[in-house]
Design a protein around this motif. Structure first.
Motif, mmCIF file in Angstrom:
data_model
loop_
_atom_site.group_PDB
_atom_site.id
_atom_site.type_symbol
_atom_site.label_atom_id
_atom_site.label_comp_id
_atom_site.label_asym_id
_atom_site.label_seq_id
_atom_site.Cartn_x
_atom_site.Cartn_y
_atom_site.Cartn_z
ATOM 1 N N GLY A 36 1.234 -1.052 -0.046
ATOM 2 C CA GLY A 36 -0.047 -0.164 0.111
ATOM 3 C C GLY A 36 0.879 0.906 -0.171
ATOM 4 O O GLY A 36 0.387 2.418 -0.968
ATOM 5 N N THR A 39 2.380 2.237 -3.355
ATOM 6 C CA THR A 39 1.332 1.920 -4.422
ATOM 7 C C THR A 39 1.098 3.523 -4.251
ATOM 8 O O THR A 39 0.742 4.032 -5.765
ATOM 9 N N PHE A 176 -6.030 2.695 1.715
ATOM 10 C CA PHE A 176 -5.242 2.217 1.485
ATOM 11 C C PHE A 176 -5.372 1.279 3.170
ATOM 12 O O PHE A 176 -5.450 -0.154 2.941
ATOM 13 N N VAL A 180 -6.161 -2.197 3.895
ATOM 14 C CA VAL A 180 -5.240 -3.138 4.357
ATOM 15 C C VAL A 180 -5.715 -4.277 5.693
ATOM 16 O O VAL A 180 -5.439 -5.054 5.730
#
Length: 473
Positions: A36, A39, A176, A180
Motif C-alpha cells: 500500500g 502504491t 489504503f 489493508v
C-alpha cells in the motif's frame, strides 16, 4: 471427565487456531502495508508528475510567444488545464504580467532559480491561498537571452495550481490503510475458520482418545476418508488402541491365570500347615515339613517363571551381544544328564546372532529338556541357516502335539495332559517364556509339521553372515 480436563482439551486446539490466525493476519498486515505504501507513493508521484508536465507546457507556450520588448498576455486558462496561475516577476519581486486568476496577487513564491537550473518544481504555500498549498514550477529568464522580452536583470515565470486533495490530504493513505486492515482481518478470520475445520477431526480424535480408559478399550477414533496426515493419524491412533486393547486383555488373562496357578500351591501349603497344627499328635512333623517344603518349592518355581516372563518382555536390547548359536547349542547339550535318550546334533553352519546369552540358553534348555521328556528313544537337533535367519530345530520321536494344540502350548499356564503326566510340578510357563524371548530377539518359535513326534523351530535374525562348514555331530 472434569470441566478442568475438558477445558485443557479444548484450549490447545483453539490456541493453535488463534495463533495461526494472528500470524497470517500479521503477515497480511505487513505485506499489504508495504504494498500500500509503495502504491500510494506511486500514485502521488504520478499525479505530481502529470501536473508538473502541464506547468511546463504552460510556461513553454507563454515563453514561445514572447519577443524582445514584447510580453504577450498568458493564454486564458482552459477548464481542463492544471496551470491555473501564471506570473512574470522581475528581479525585485514585482509582478510584471499575470493571468486573470493571478492578477493582483503577490508572487506565487519567493524562490529564485539559480542560473542554469532550468525549470524547478516545488510546493509553495502563499498567505493568500487560505491555507492551501500550490504546486509551482519556476523558470529563470536571463536578460542576455536572444529572445529576452525585458532587460535590466533576470525575470522569473511562475506557473502554479492548487494541490489536488489526493496530494494535500491523506485520503489515499486512509483508504489504503482501511483496505489493508480489512484484508488482514479477513485473512485472519479465514485462517481461523480453515484451521478450525482442519483441526475438527483432530479434536474428535483427541476427544475419543481421552475417553478411552482401561474400563472401555473398545473405543475407536473416527477415521476421515482419504490418505492425508489426519487420516493417517486416525488410523495410527486406532492401531495403537488395538494394540493397547490386546496388551491389556493379555495382561488380564495372564494375571487371572497367574493368580489361579499361585492359588493351588498356596492352598496346599495352608492345608498342610493347618493339618499339622490341628492334629499335632497324628501328623508326622517331618513328613509335614517335607510336604510344606515341596509346596514352597513349587510356589518359588512359579514365581521365578513369572519374573522371567516379565523380564523377557522388558529386557533392554543394550544387554545383547554377538553369540555363536551353534556353540550355545553344544554347551546346553553338554550340560544335560544322561538318561538313555539318544541326542543327535547336526550343524550345517556357524550362525552368529545378536542377543542375550542367558535368555537364549534358557530357550534352548527348555526345548531340549521338553524333547527328552517326551521322546521315546531319540532327539534330533540341527543348526541351519535359511536366508537371513539362523534356525535351530529340536525334534523328538514322542507322541507329538495335535494340530489344534500347537498354539495353545505357548499360552501361559496351559499344560497338555501329556505334559502334566510327565512333569506334574511344571508351571506351564516354559514355552510361553521361550516364545516371548524369541520375539524379543526379533525371531520366532513355532511348532512345525513332522512325520513323528513334535518339531520345534527357533528362528533368529543373523547379526552377520554365517560361515558355511561341513555338517557334523
Amino acid at each position: 471427565m472434569s470441566p478442568e480436563t475438558n477445558g485443557r482439551r479444548w484450549l490447545y486446539p483453539c490456541s493453535i487456531r488463534v495463533r495461526y490466525a494472528l500470524v497470517v493476519g500479521a503477515l497480511f498486515l505487513v505485506i499489504l502495508t508495504v504494498l500500500g505504501a509503495v502504491t500510494v507513493s506511486g500514485i502521488r508521484h504520478k499525479i505530481a508528475t502529470e501536473i508538473a508536465e502541464d506547468m511546463h507546457l504552460a510556461i513553454v507556450d507563454w515563453v514561445s510567444r514572447m519577443r524582445p520588448g514584447y510580453i504577450p498576455p498568458p493564454n486564458p486558462v482552459e477548464p481542463a488545464a492544471r496551470a491555473r496561475y501564471l506570473q512574470l516577476v522581475d528581479s525585485r519581486g514585482r509582478v510584471v504580467v499575470a493571468n486573470a486568476d493571478a492578477a493582483g496577487k503577490p508572487p506565487l513564491s519567493a524562490l529564485r532559480p539559480a542560473p542554469g537550473d532550468g525549470m524547478q518544481d516545488f510546493t509553495a504555500c502563499p498567505s493568500w491561498s487560505k491555507g492551501r498549498c500550490l504546486l509551482v514550477t519556476a523558470l529563470r529568464l536571463e536578460p542576455d537571452m536572444p529572445d529576452a522580452p525585458l532587460r535590466g536583470g533576470p525575470h522569473y515565470i511562475y506557473a502554479g495550481t492548487v494541490q489536488p486533495p489526493a496530494l494535500s490530504m491523506h485520503y489515499l493513505e486512509a483508504g489504503f490503510g482501511a483496505a489493508v486492515l480489512v484484508a488482514s482481518v479477513m485473512a485472519g478470520w479465514v485462517t481461523w475458520v480453515v484451521v478450525g475445520r482442519t483441526l475438527r477431526p483432530v479434536q474428535a480424535i483427541s476427544s475419543k482418545m481421552g475417553e478411552a480408559t482401561a474400563k472401555d478399550l473398545t473405543m475407536r477414533v473416527p477415521a476421515p476418508p482419504g490418505n492425508d496426515e489426519i487420516a493417517q493419524l486416525a488410523r495410527a491412533s486406532n492401531a495403537y488402541l488395538d494394540r493397547l486393547e490386546e496388551a491389556v486383555n493379555a495382561y488380564r488373562r495372564f494375571a487371572s491365570l497367574a493368580s489361579h496357578e499361585l492359588r493351588s500351591p498356596v492352598t496346599a501349603l495352608r492345608t498342610q500347615v493347618e493339618e499339622a497344627l490341628m492334629y499335632p499328635g497324628e501328623v508326622d512333623a517331618h513328613a509335614a515339613l517335607r510336604r510344606t517344603l515341596d509346596s514352597t518349592d513349587r510356589l518359588e518355581a512359579i514365581i521365578d517363571d513369572l519374573l522371567a516372563y516379565t523380564r523377557v518382555k522388558d529386557a533392554p536390547p543394550e544387554a545383547y551381544r554377538p553369540l555363536d548359536l551353534a556353540a550355545l547349542v553344544r554347551d546346553e547339550l553338554a550340560g544335560l544328564p544322561l538318561d538313555g535318550v539318544q541326542i543327535r546334533l547336526r550343524v550345517t553352519c556357524q550362525p552368529t546372532v545378536w542377543g542375550s546369552r542367558v535368555q537364549l540358553c534358557r530357550v534352548l534348555n527348555n526345548l531340549l529338556v521338553n524333547a527328552r521328556r517326551h521322546a521315546r528313544s531319540r532327539v534330533d537337533v540341527s543348526v541351519e541357516q535359511a536366508g537371513d535367519q539362523a534356525v535351530v530345530i529340536v525334534q523328538d520321536d514322542g507322541a507329538g502335539i495335535a494340530l489344534e494344540d500347537r498354539e495353545r502350548v505357548f499360552t501361559a499356564f496351559v499344560r497338555l495332559p501329556e505334559g502334566q503326566r510327565l512333569d506334574p510340578g511344571g508351571s506351564g510357563l516354559g514355552l510361553a517364556i521361550s516364545r516371548e524371548t524369541c520375539r524379543a530377539h526379533g525371531g520366532s518359535l513355532t511348532v512345525e509339521d513332522c512325520a513323528d513326534g513334535a518339531r520345534f523351530a527357533v528362528r533368529l535374525p543373523l547379526s552377520e553372515p554365517a560361515a558355511e562348514r561341513p555338517s557334523g555331530n
